[in-house]
Write a protein that holds these residues in place. Sequence first.
Motif, PDB file in Angstrom:
ATOM      1  N   ALA A  83      10.542 -22.696  48.808  1.00 19.56           N
ATOM      2  CA  ALA A  83       9.721 -22.395  47.634  1.00 19.56           C
ATOM      3  C   ALA A  83       9.773 -20.882  47.448  1.00 19.56           C
ATOM      4  N   PHE A  84      10.122 -20.413  46.244  1.00 24.14           N
ATOM      5  CA  PHE A  84      10.448 -18.998  46.090  1.00 24.14           C
ATOM      6  C   PHE A  84       9.782 -18.362  44.876  1.00 24.14           C
ATOM      7  N   LEU A  85       9.727 -17.029  44.960  1.00 25.96           N
ATOM      8  CA  LEU A  85       9.378 -16.172  43.837  1.00 25.96           C
ATOM      9  C   LEU A  85      10.447 -15.094  43.757  1.00 25.96           C
ATOM     10  N   ASP A  86      11.219 -15.080  42.673  1.00 26.67           N
ATOM     11  CA  ASP A  86      12.282 -14.095  42.476  1.00 26.67           C
ATOM     12  C   ASP A  86      11.871 -13.073  41.432  1.00 26.67           C
ATOM     13  N   PHE A  87      12.415 -11.867  41.544  1.00 28.51           N
ATOM     14  CA  PHE A  87      12.225 -10.868  40.501  1.00 28.51           C
ATOM     15  C   PHE A  87      13.464  -9.991  40.443  1.00 28.51           C
ATOM     16  N   GLY A  88      13.657  -9.308  39.314  1.00 24.48           N
ATOM     17  CA  GLY A  88      14.776  -8.392  39.236  1.00 24.48           C
ATOM     18  C   GLY A  88      15.246  -8.134  37.816  1.00 24.48           C
ATOM     19  N   ASN A  89      16.142  -7.154  37.692  1.00 23.18           N
ATOM     20  CA  ASN A  89      16.799  -6.835  36.432  1.00 23.18           C
ATOM     21  C   ASN A  89      17.802  -5.723  36.699  1.00 23.18           C
ATOM     22  N   VAL A  90      18.566  -5.377  35.678  1.00 25.16           N
ATOM     23  CA  VAL A  90      19.472  -4.226  35.720  1.00 25.16           C
ATOM     24  C   VAL A  90      19.170  -3.348  34.506  1.00 25.16           C
ATOM     25  N   TRP A  91      19.490  -2.041  34.641  1.00 24.39           N
ATOM     26  CA  TRP A  91      19.177  -1.082  33.577  1.00 24.39           C
ATOM     27  C   TRP A  91      20.389  -0.199  33.307  1.00 24.39           C
ATOM     28  N   TRP A  92      20.559   0.178  32.053  1.00 27.83           N
ATOM     29  CA  TRP A  92      21.591   1.119  31.608  1.00 27.83           C
ATOM     30  C   TRP A  92      20.857   2.418  31.267  1.00 27.83           C
ATOM     31  N   THR A  93      21.090   3.458  32.074  1.00 33.68           N
ATOM     32  CA  THR A  93      20.325   4.693  31.892  1.00 33.68           C
ATOM     33  C   THR A  93      21.083   5.761  31.116  1.00 33.68           C
ATOM     34  N   GLU A  94      22.369   5.526  30.794  1.00 30.34           N
ATOM     35  CA  GLU A  94      23.130   6.509  30.028  1.00 30.34           C
ATOM     36  C   GLU A  94      22.855   6.335  28.530  1.00 30.34           C
ATOM     37  N   ASP A  95      22.966   7.428  27.770  1.00 31.30           N
ATOM     38  CA  ASP A  95      22.789   7.353  26.324  1.00 31.30           C
ATOM     39  C   ASP A  95      23.961   6.616  25.691  1.00 31.30           C
ATOM     40  N   ASP A 124      24.935   4.342  21.823  1.00 31.48           N
ATOM     41  CA  ASP A 124      24.553   3.674  20.586  1.00 31.48           C
ATOM     42  C   ASP A 124      25.042   2.237  20.557  1.00 31.48           C
ATOM     43  N   LEU A 125      25.877   1.880  21.531  1.00 33.17           N
ATOM     44  CA  LEU A 125      26.484   0.546  21.526  1.00 33.17           C
ATOM     45  C   LEU A 125      25.778  -0.425  22.466  1.00 33.17           C
ATOM     46  N   VAL A 126      24.792   0.082  23.232  1.00 35.36           N
ATOM     47  CA  VAL A 126      24.094  -0.746  24.218  1.00 35.36           C
ATOM     48  C   VAL A 126      22.589  -0.576  24.052  1.00 35.36           C
ATOM     49  N   ALA A 127      21.853  -1.664  24.199  1.00 39.48           N
ATOM     50  CA  ALA A 127      20.393  -1.614  24.150  1.00 39.48           C
ATOM     51  C   ALA A 127      19.841  -2.760  24.996  1.00 39.48           C
ATOM     52  N   PRO A 128      18.708  -2.539  25.638  1.00 38.12           N
ATOM     53  CA  PRO A 128      17.964  -1.271  25.696  1.00 38.12           C
ATOM     54  C   PRO A 128      18.569  -0.321  26.721  1.00 38.12           C
ATOM     55  N   THR A 129      18.209   0.952  26.641  1.00 35.71           N
ATOM     56  CA  THR A 129      18.633   1.943  27.613  1.00 35.71           C
ATOM     57  C   THR A 129      17.400   2.547  28.267  1.00 35.71           C
ATOM     58  N   GLY A 130      17.628   3.206  29.428  1.00 35.37           N
ATOM     59  CA  GLY A 130      16.505   3.778  30.167  1.00 35.37           C
ATOM     60  C   GLY A 130      15.999   2.819  31.233  1.00 35.37           C
ATOM     61  N   PHE A 131      15.202   3.375  32.147  1.00 36.56           N
ATOM     62  CA  PHE A 131      14.675   2.611  33.281  1.00 36.56           C
ATOM     63  C   PHE A 131      13.185   2.384  33.110  1.00 36.56           C
ATOM     64  N   ASP A 132      12.759   1.124  33.186  1.00 34.22           N
ATOM     65  CA  ASP A 132      11.353   0.769  33.021  1.00 34.22           C
ATOM     66  C   ASP A 132      11.081  -0.466  33.889  1.00 34.22           C
ATOM     67  N   LEU A 133      10.205  -0.301  34.903  1.00 28.59           N
ATOM     68  CA  LEU A 133       9.878  -1.427  35.781  1.00 28.59           C
ATOM     69  C   LEU A 133       9.194  -2.560  35.025  1.00 28.59           C
ATOM     70  N   GLY A 134       8.680  -2.252  33.834  1.00 29.59           N
ATOM     71  CA  GLY A 134       8.082  -3.314  33.031  1.00 29.59           C
ATOM     72  C   GLY A 134       9.095  -4.326  32.540  1.00 29.59           C
ATOM     73  N   ASP A 135      10.401  -4.016  32.694  1.00 26.73           N
ATOM     74  CA  ASP A 135      11.439  -4.956  32.269  1.00 26.73           C
ATOM     75  C   ASP A 135      11.783  -5.983  33.348  1.00 26.73           C
ATOM     76  N   LEU A 136      11.141  -5.893  34.504  1.00 27.18           N
ATOM     77  CA  LEU A 136      11.431  -6.857  35.559  1.00 27.18           C
ATOM     78  C   LEU A 136      11.158  -8.281  35.094  1.00 27.18           C
ATOM     79  N   ARG A 137      12.070  -9.187  35.431  1.00 28.77           N
ATOM     80  CA  ARG A 137      11.887 -10.604  35.134  1.00 28.77           C
ATOM     81  C   ARG A 137      11.468 -11.324  36.414  1.00 28.77           C
ATOM     82  N   TYR A 138      10.631 -12.340  36.258  1.00 33.15           N
ATOM     83  CA  TYR A 138      10.108 -13.099  37.389  1.00 33.15           C
ATOM     84  C   TYR A 138      10.377 -14.588  37.176  1.00 33.15           C
TER      85      TYR A 138
END
Length: 755
Positions: free
Chosen positions: A685-697, A699-713
């Motif tokens: 029985a598990f609880l997973d969390f995680g995500n990946v972030w693109w921190t470089e500027d 115009d062809l990728v979104a979203p950019t920047g790092f925000d722990l609020g983007d974690l998925r559970y």
Amino acid sequence: MVALSARGQDFTVADIRVEGLQRIAAGTVFNYLPVQVGDRVGEGITADIIRSLYSTGFFNDVTVEREGNVLVVVVRERPAVARIDIVGNKSLKEDILKQGLADVGLAEGRVFNPSILDRIEQELQRQYFASGKYGVGIESTVSPLERNRVAVRIEINEGLTARLKQINIIGNEAFSEKELLKQFKLGRTNWLSFYTKNDQYSKQKLSGDLEALRSYYLDRGFINFQITSTQVTISPDRKDMYVTVAIDEGDVFRVSDIQLAGEATVPSEQLFPLIHMRRGEPFSRKVATESAERISQLLGNEGYAFANVNAVPELDEEAKTVAVTFFIDPGKRVYVRRITMQGNTRTRDEVLRREMRQLETAWFSTELVKRSRERLQRLGYFEEVNIETPAVPGSADQVDVEVTVKEKPSGNLMAGVGFSQSDGIIFNTSISQNNFLGTGKRVAFAFNSSRTNQFYQLAYTNPYYTIDGISRGFDISYRTTDFDELIGADYSTDVARAAVNFSLPLSDTSRAGLGMYVQNTRFFAGVYSELAQDFVADNGDTFNDLFLTLSYVVDSRDSAIFPSAGTLQSVFGEVAIPGSDLQYYKLSYRGRHYVPLTRRFTVALKGDMGYGSGYGDTKELPFFENFYAGGPSTVRGFRANTLGPREQDEFDDPVGGNIKLTGGLELYAPPPLGGKFENTLRLGAFLDFGNVWWTEDSDLVAPTGFDLGDLRYSTGLSVAWLSPVGALSVSVAYPLNAEDDDEEQVFQFSFGQNF
């Protein structure tokens, strides 16, 4: 022929004849007869003969007659048991029941004795009562067969297992009944009872619980604690059980003094820290025993292999105190005369000896012998590793260390087909030899093919390139990856690599690595990916790069498969050195920590982190080297490799990110089925969390920047099975905070891969 009792005069036996035998040999009868040829007998001997032969249990009838001077013994044999049929048994296996019947004298091939039928039913009832089935009904039927044989049929109506309705403890004052019942494995029915079976009463379980209760008090200073009575009652319908335990707690005894006695071969300053009790604390039998074991272990590590340490408490009934004296008898210091290897018919002696931490002519150390055995087991060459330390005959201070191994095939030829939802059908072939020609060197060739990639590899590793255990390895590989099949993105790569690496052991559980590899990458940009086309315009499509790698690994797990304790941590870094066509670096960390909660339950804490970036002429991490998240190996409940930023075009393909953070918490347990599935099937029985972030500027990728609020559970249940045809993992997960762009996948599985 007349009955012997009809002749009043004595006579000398000229011969003895036995009539009526079918299966029993005549010699068996003669062995039990109290008369031999040449004896003079009269009518008084008849009773002795009949009594002796009846006592064997072989005969239903015995008659003694005389024919002249010949003693004639006429017998009628009891039937033999041809077969035993047991029907209706569900909770107890037939071989267990038949063993119980054999213990009371009923088994196929034996002589049947009708008088044991009652004992049979009593024995079967005893076995069922022990498992909590007090409503069991047993009926025995005996059917005659040809050639003086019988068939025994036992019909069993097991009924329901008696359930515990209530456990009462009487006489407790220092601790609440609720606290004491936590020490019991037995208990009232709850939502986990179908799995733990805690509500199924048995005498053995209750005995274990009473001993746990006694230990609970003795470990808290109640030295005079007693269980005065135990009453077990059952309801008239034999379905409910009630247990009442009466106890006498006694008084709390506290430690008044701690002393060492005996021969001090080790300074007392080293011994007292091993005694984990303090003056004024309640006396604990468990702490005293563990302290004595630690002292004995320390002495064993110092060469005193046969040290004897006893904790002797001296009670003061009036003051309610205990003075504890640890009596130490170290014995003589022991040296190792010789280390011998047995059973290694293919593996060279030097491969085993270089793993030994216990050395010849050195002091004997129990810790070094233990570590030696663990290192031999980790090699993976042996099914069993046993180490014995017999004393040298005629010497009181020497032992031999005898290492006995049972080798298993160290080579592996594998060809198979697997399937996973992320890679589709997987064809894999590998030839490996972990113990090449018995030298301990590893050679491998592998080929894997799926809809997303093809992979070819040739590898060689010498784990003892130097005598100190520094390893050296070579690796040549070629991989093609179709990102369109993997994540839907319109580009692909062909990567050829040649690598050399070295690894230095820092301890028995940790290693540091240094490596270098040359890599040729060909990048193919599709017409539908502006991100890929821009990258080719800025950097080209063919790259020759030279990388340096650093790694550090700690592995203290008790098993590589289904571990229940220990830690696995690895740190890995790679950097393309200046002068490479692409200049970038990647750092990653992977951690697994396993904590045994009980004998059956284990909790696992998991975490993975990664970061990458460019430097020099390369502005950012090449996006085809990005980290990905989602899927069975990261965040279950989301489609594999789809979390995180996406390319901003009409296809909205995931592109991964240069930062990765995933982890989770999982509770593991073996299946309630037990038996052969105990070591091959695991529930979670598990609880997973995680995500990946693109921190470089971009115009062809979104979203950019790092925000722990983007974690998925996500949360859910998992099953892992080491099936005879491959590894199978299945999970059912529910995403807890999915966004509109996320691709959910509740049911996920893979087959034919490691998990």
